[in-house]
Design a protein around this motif. Structure first.
Motif, PDB file in Angstrom:
ATOM      1  N   ASP A 120       0.653   0.553   1.988  1.00 58.16           N
ATOM      2  CA  ASP A 120       2.024   0.468   1.493  1.00 58.16           C
ATOM      3  C   ASP A 120       2.590  -0.905   1.879  1.00 58.16           C
ATOM      4  O   ASP A 120       3.244  -1.066   2.911  1.00 58.16           O
ATOM      5  N   LYS A 121       2.330  -1.907   1.071  1.00 55.29           N
ATOM      6  CA  LYS A 121       2.721  -3.283   1.400  1.00 55.29           C
ATOM      7  C   LYS A 121       4.238  -3.437   1.504  1.00 55.29           C
ATOM      8  O   LYS A 121       4.745  -4.107   2.406  1.00 55.29           O
ATOM      9  N   SER A 122       4.967  -2.825   0.558  1.00 57.11           N
ATOM     10  CA  SER A 122       6.427  -2.955   0.609  1.00 57.11           C
ATOM     11  C   SER A 122       6.992  -2.268   1.841  1.00 57.11           C
ATOM     12  O   SER A 122       7.938  -2.764   2.474  1.00 57.11           O
ATOM     13  N   ALA A 166       6.307  -4.470   4.858  1.00 58.08           N
ATOM     14  CA  ALA A 166       7.188  -5.645   4.852  1.00 58.08           C
ATOM     15  C   ALA A 166       8.583  -5.269   5.335  1.00 58.08           C
ATOM     16  O   ALA A 166       9.191  -5.997   6.143  1.00 58.08           O
ATOM     17  N   SER A 167       9.111  -4.162   4.855  1.00 61.48           N
ATOM     18  CA  SER A 167      10.441  -3.734   5.305  1.00 61.48           C
ATOM     19  C   SER A 167      10.422  -3.352   6.780  1.00 61.48           C
ATOM     20  O   SER A 167      11.409  -3.566   7.494  1.00 61.48           O
TER      21      SER A 167
END
Length: 387
Positions: free
Chosen positions: A322-324, A327-328
């Motif tokens: 889950d890249k997003s 990042a968050s």
């Protein structure tokens, strides 16, 4: 119609032509037998399924738990009632179990005989390997008895469903220590409390009984006692459900259930952060929410992290793909004084960079490999099997 029906009809036609041409007795007898089989095979399957009352359900003996969890075994129970005075033969009941609306398992039960005006109940074991809503929307009942020549099928629709909860993944002692197991206590100033912290300058509206006369005598300034109160905040659990693979999502929910299990089993409510919603859930409500969780029902991780209080002890369950979400998490991690990350990663693709990035923010991180070990069968299930 089956291939046997085609073969018998062709053979019957050939023998009928030969019998009519040769007038041979044994050929006429064989032809008569063939056509008798065809007629009976056409009539009996219709009589076997017509008017038959069919009901079915999914059952599980859950005991004191909220309900069945992954690793348990349920039963697909079929009840057949024959209200007519003739028997039924060679019945096959077929259905398809759906998990979260997607095909999961084919079900098949064979019932050789139902007596006239009789009742038959058949049970088939079903292994519950996935979490979520297990449903059997309809079944078909068919037969080609007694000769397998013609087949008759009838479909029966009925609501049969069973909600399967995620099996909590048991954390190792080192991992369990990183997960806050109880309320987080913080002291905040208060106008009045049983805990006195010192004194402060008097302001209009302070009670006369709170005036600190000793400090007034020593300093010549009117002083008032100051107080603090202990504010208790429970750990906040949040999960990332932005995953396309259902098996990965199952493991994420198992990790979330395992983390919350440390305080939920004691009867304490769990603070679950879903986007902008901060939900206080008891254990059954939390397990139900995790059982039904998907990318459509759980808000993005960024919303939850931006909404959660910086003073809270936050536990985040996230997938390395889950890249997003990662990042968050990196952006918001420095806001929290107490952050624990349970990172699920693929066995063939360890997320070294993601783990290092999270660790640099000061968060505590525990890494888990997908797929997680299969959930153990419950003790009561093993005892029933042994009996």
């Amino acid at each position: 119609m089956t291939w046997r029906a085609v073969a018998l009809i062709v053979a019957g036609g050939v023998l009928f032509a030969l019998a009519d041409l040769t007038r041979t007795g044994w050929i006429q007898l064989a032809d008569a037998l063939i056509w008798a089989v065809v007629v009976l095979s056409l009539a009996l399957p219709s009589l076997s399924v017509t008017g038959l009352q069919v009901s079915y359900r999914l059952t599980h003996r859950s005991g004191a738990r909220p309900g069945p969890v992954q690793g348990d075994e349920a039963k697909f129970v079929i009840e057949l009632r024959n209200p007519w005075p003739w028997p039924r033969f060679g019945l096959v009941v077929r259905g398809q179990m759906l998990v979260a609306g997607r095909p999961h398992q084919d079900l098949k039960v064979y019932v050789p005989f139902v007596a006239p005006r009789g009742r038959v109940v058949v049970e088939a074991p079903v292994a519950l390997a996935r979490r979520g809503l297990h449903a059997v929307p309809d079944v078909s009942i068919e037969t080609n008895a007694p000769f397998g020549v013609f087949r008759r099928r009838r479909r029966v629709a009925q609501a049969a469903a069973l909600l399967v909860y995620p099996a909590p993944h048991e954390l190792r002692p080192r991992e369990a220590q990183q997960v806050t197991a109880g309320p987080v206590s913080r002291q905040t100033p208060a106008r009045w409390s049983e805990e006195m912290s010192g004194s402060r300058p008097y302001v209009p509206g302070d009670l006369a009984r709170d005036i600190h006369w000793r400090n007034f005598a020593r300093t010549g300034r009117l002083m008032t006692r100051s107080y603090v109160t202990t504010a208790t905040k429970r750990p906040v659990l949040t999960v990332s459900a932005a995953v396309d693979d259902g098996l990965v999502l199952d493991d994420l929910m198992r990790l979330a259930a395992g983390a919350a299990d440390r305080w939920a089993r004691q009867g304490d409510p769990v603070m679950f952060q879903d986007g902008v919603q901060a939900l206080e859930l008891d254990r059954p409500a939390l397990m139900r929410r995790l059982a039904l969780a998907s990318g459509d029902t759980i808000a993005p991780l960024a919303e939850a992290l931006n909404t959660a209080s910086p003073d809270a002890a936050v536990i985040v369950v996230v997938w390395s793909g889950d890249k997003s979400g990662l990042a968050s998490l990196s952006d918001a991690a420095r806001r929290f004084g107490n952050l624990t990350v349970l990172l699920l990663e693929a066995a063939d693709a360890p997320a070294e960079d993601a783990a290092a990035s999270i660790a640099r923010t000061g968060a505590s991180i525990s890494r888990f490999t997908h797929p997680l070990p299969a959930p153990a069968r419950r003790a009561e299930e093993r005892q029933r099997a042994a009996a």
